[in-house]
Design a protein around this motif. Structure first.
Motif, PDB file in Angstrom:
ATOM      1  N   ASN A  33      -6.698 -22.709  13.236  1.00 15.59           N
ATOM      2  CA  ASN A  33      -7.322 -20.857  13.213  1.00 15.59           C
ATOM      3  C   ASN A  33      -7.386 -19.985  14.581  1.00 15.59           C
ATOM      4  OD1 ASN A  33      -6.817 -17.912  12.781  1.00 15.59           O
ATOM      5  ND2 ASN A  33      -8.213 -18.026  11.282  1.00 15.59           N
ATOM      6  N   LEU A  34      -6.301 -19.773  15.231  1.00 14.57           N
ATOM      7  CA  LEU A  34      -6.721 -18.882  16.245  1.00 14.57           C
ATOM      8  C   LEU A  34      -5.904 -17.815  16.671  1.00 14.57           C
ATOM      9  CD1 LEU A  34      -4.537 -21.812  19.080  1.00 14.57           C
ATOM     10  CD2 LEU A  34      -7.476 -21.808  17.895  1.00 14.57           C
ATOM     11  N   ALA A 285     -15.018 -21.326  29.622  1.00 12.36           N
ATOM     12  CA  ALA A 285     -13.966 -23.094  30.061  1.00 12.36           C
ATOM     13  C   ALA A 285     -13.252 -22.756  28.518  1.00 12.36           C
ATOM     14  CB  ALA A 285     -15.604 -23.667  29.696  1.00 12.36           C
ATOM     15  N   ARG A 286     -12.903 -22.246  28.288  1.00 12.36           N
ATOM     16  CA  ARG A 286     -11.338 -22.081  26.981  1.00 12.36           C
ATOM     17  C   ARG A 286     -11.140 -21.298  27.533  1.00 12.36           C
ATOM     18  NH1 ARG A 286     -15.579 -20.248  21.586  1.00 12.36           N
ATOM     19  NH2 ARG A 286     -16.240 -22.732  21.103  1.00 12.36           N
ATOM     20  N   ARG A 287     -10.767 -20.392  28.015  1.00 15.56           N
ATOM     21  CA  ARG A 287      -9.917 -19.849  29.146  1.00 15.56           C
ATOM     22  C   ARG A 287      -9.273 -20.459  29.728  1.00 15.56           C
ATOM     23  NH1 ARG A 287      -9.728 -16.247  33.604  1.00 15.56           N
ATOM     24  NH2 ARG A 287     -11.142 -17.719  34.399  1.00 15.56           N
ATOM     25  N   THR A 353     -13.605 -26.622  21.150  1.00 19.58           N
ATOM     26  CA  THR A 353     -12.822 -27.374  22.270  1.00 19.58           C
ATOM     27  C   THR A 353     -11.540 -28.008  21.583  1.00 19.58           C
ATOM     28  OG1 THR A 353     -14.624 -27.178  23.988  1.00 19.58           O
ATOM     29  CG2 THR A 353     -12.475 -28.922  24.037  1.00 19.58           C
ATOM     30  N   GLU A 354     -12.129 -28.913  19.985  1.00 18.38           N
ATOM     31  CA  GLU A 354     -11.265 -29.936  19.522  1.00 18.38           C
ATOM     32  C   GLU A 354     -10.190 -29.190  18.777  1.00 18.38           C
ATOM     33  OE1 GLU A 354     -11.463 -32.413  15.811  1.00 18.38           O
ATOM     34  OE2 GLU A 354     -13.173 -32.222  16.349  1.00 18.38           O
TER      35      GLU A 354
END
Length: 368
Positions: A33-34, A285-287, A353-354
């Motif tokens: 889910n994004l 960091a996700r960006r 992250t995963e």
């Protein structure tokens, strides 16, 4: 059962495209889910304690319509620290969404026009339309920057408002100081009210996000606590701006929301003193992870803030690409939910992250 007649205004809006995605995905088991712009961290513990204490102390009744005086004072003090000085009324709202509804109700008449940079947060179009006003979409493609000449070209004798959102949903763009100043100059030349939705103000990764507030005395500033403090269900926001408008919004709140949720208001002062830098760094960091994972296969702008990225869909149709991605087990949102074009799609990197890495693998595989 007898047929029921709906108000004509209901013809001006339809169900959220995000909800349609959920309908399409209903048959999936454990999708990646994004799709949803909701932080995956929890409300800070100190804020929870304040709200729980308020509930136990019996602070469960109405506050005054404009919000508890101590809460408004804490918000004003925070704005004074940010801007160097602050002397304007504060209204505590039921989220920024509630503030937007009140602002539009207070200032727009049927037939008025509102300049809306495209892409846009989905609610803008429908709230303006349901009130009988007309959203006038100003193209910001391909890089989603504000361009004063495009704003100027869209102004008519019916234009009443310029609606800004930076950092932005769905693009993650952060308006530069020069672009913001040029846009405000257009609004000033035409006596437009500027409504600045700054709900993502703290999610700026490369430089602080400049605010429209100091640039004009015709700015209505809306901010909230849903994103920075993960209080999406608490429905807490605030607005400040010209006295006449804030007073009208307060009157309207008296007859609609009545007041923002009382026990949750007790946590505002604590929230404003809570350090959320670790969460912001996680999203930075996700960006970087998502942008690096997309840039070789997709045409995509690197977002400067919020927690969304808005790549161009391969093959031209955002809807067709999103349908294929959902069939492959990953939820994303087609760009035409947020735009008059159907060329892009939105990812919310509000997952670990995963999960993001799994989603990136699907996106790149489907893109071919």
């Amino acid at each position: 059962m007898a047929d029921v007649t709906l108000a004509d205004r209901m013809q001006r809006i339809d169900a959220s495209g995000i909800r349609k995605v959920f309908d399409l995905a209903a048959r999936l088991r454990n999708p990646i889910n994004l799709s949803i712009g909701q932080p995956d961290f929890d409300v800070p513990e100190a804020c929870k304690r304040e709200a729980i204490a308020a509930i136990r102390a019996g602070r469960n009744r109405y506050t005054v319509t404009q919000g508890d005086a101590a809460v408004r004072e804490a918000i004003a003090a925070a704005l004074a620290r940010e801007f160097g000085a602050f002397d304007a009324p504060v209204l505590v709202t039921s989220g920024v969404s509630g503030g937007l509804l009140l602002a539009f109700m207070a200032t727009l008449n049927p037939g008025d026009e509102v300049l809306v940079p495209d892409p846009y947060f989905v609610m803008y179009k429908h709230l303006v339309s349901v009130l009988g006003a007309t959203p006038v979409f100003v193209n910001t493609y391909p890089d989603f920057r504000l361009r004063a000449d495009r704003l100027e070209a869209a102004v008519t004798d019916r234009t009443r408002m310029l609606l800004l959102n930076s950092p932005a949903n769905p693009t993650g763009v952060v308006y530069s100081p020069s672009d913001l100043e040029a846009a405000i100059a257009v609004a000033r030349r035409h006596d437009l009210l500027v409504v600045s939705d700054e709900i993502y103000a703290d999610f700026a990764y490369d430089a602080p996000a400049p605010s429209a507030w100091p640039l004009s005395d015709r700015v209505l500033l809306l901010r909230g606590f849903s994103k920075t403090y993960a209080m999406t269900g608490w429905r807490l926001g605030y607005c400040t701006g010209p006295q006449k408008i804030v007073q009208a919004m307060t009157t309207l709140q008296q007859y609609t929301f009545v007041c923002a949720p009382s026990p949750f208001q007790a946590a505002v002062a604590t929230a404003l003193e809570t350090d959320t830098s670790a969460a912001i760094e996680t999203f930075r960091a996700r960006r970087d992870l998502v942008y690096e994972g997309l840039k070789d296969r997709f045409t995509v702008e690197k977002p400067g803030g919020a927690f969304y990225i808005f790549p161009q869909a391969p093959g031209g149709s955002g809807t067709e690409f999103v349908t294929r991605v959902i069939e492959a087990g990953t939820l994303i949102i087609p760009g035409n939910v947020f735009s008059e074009r159907d060329t892009h799609f939105r990812i919310a990197y509000t997952a670990d992250t995963e999960t993001l890495e799994r989603g990136l693998e699907v996106l790149n595989r489907v893109a071919g």
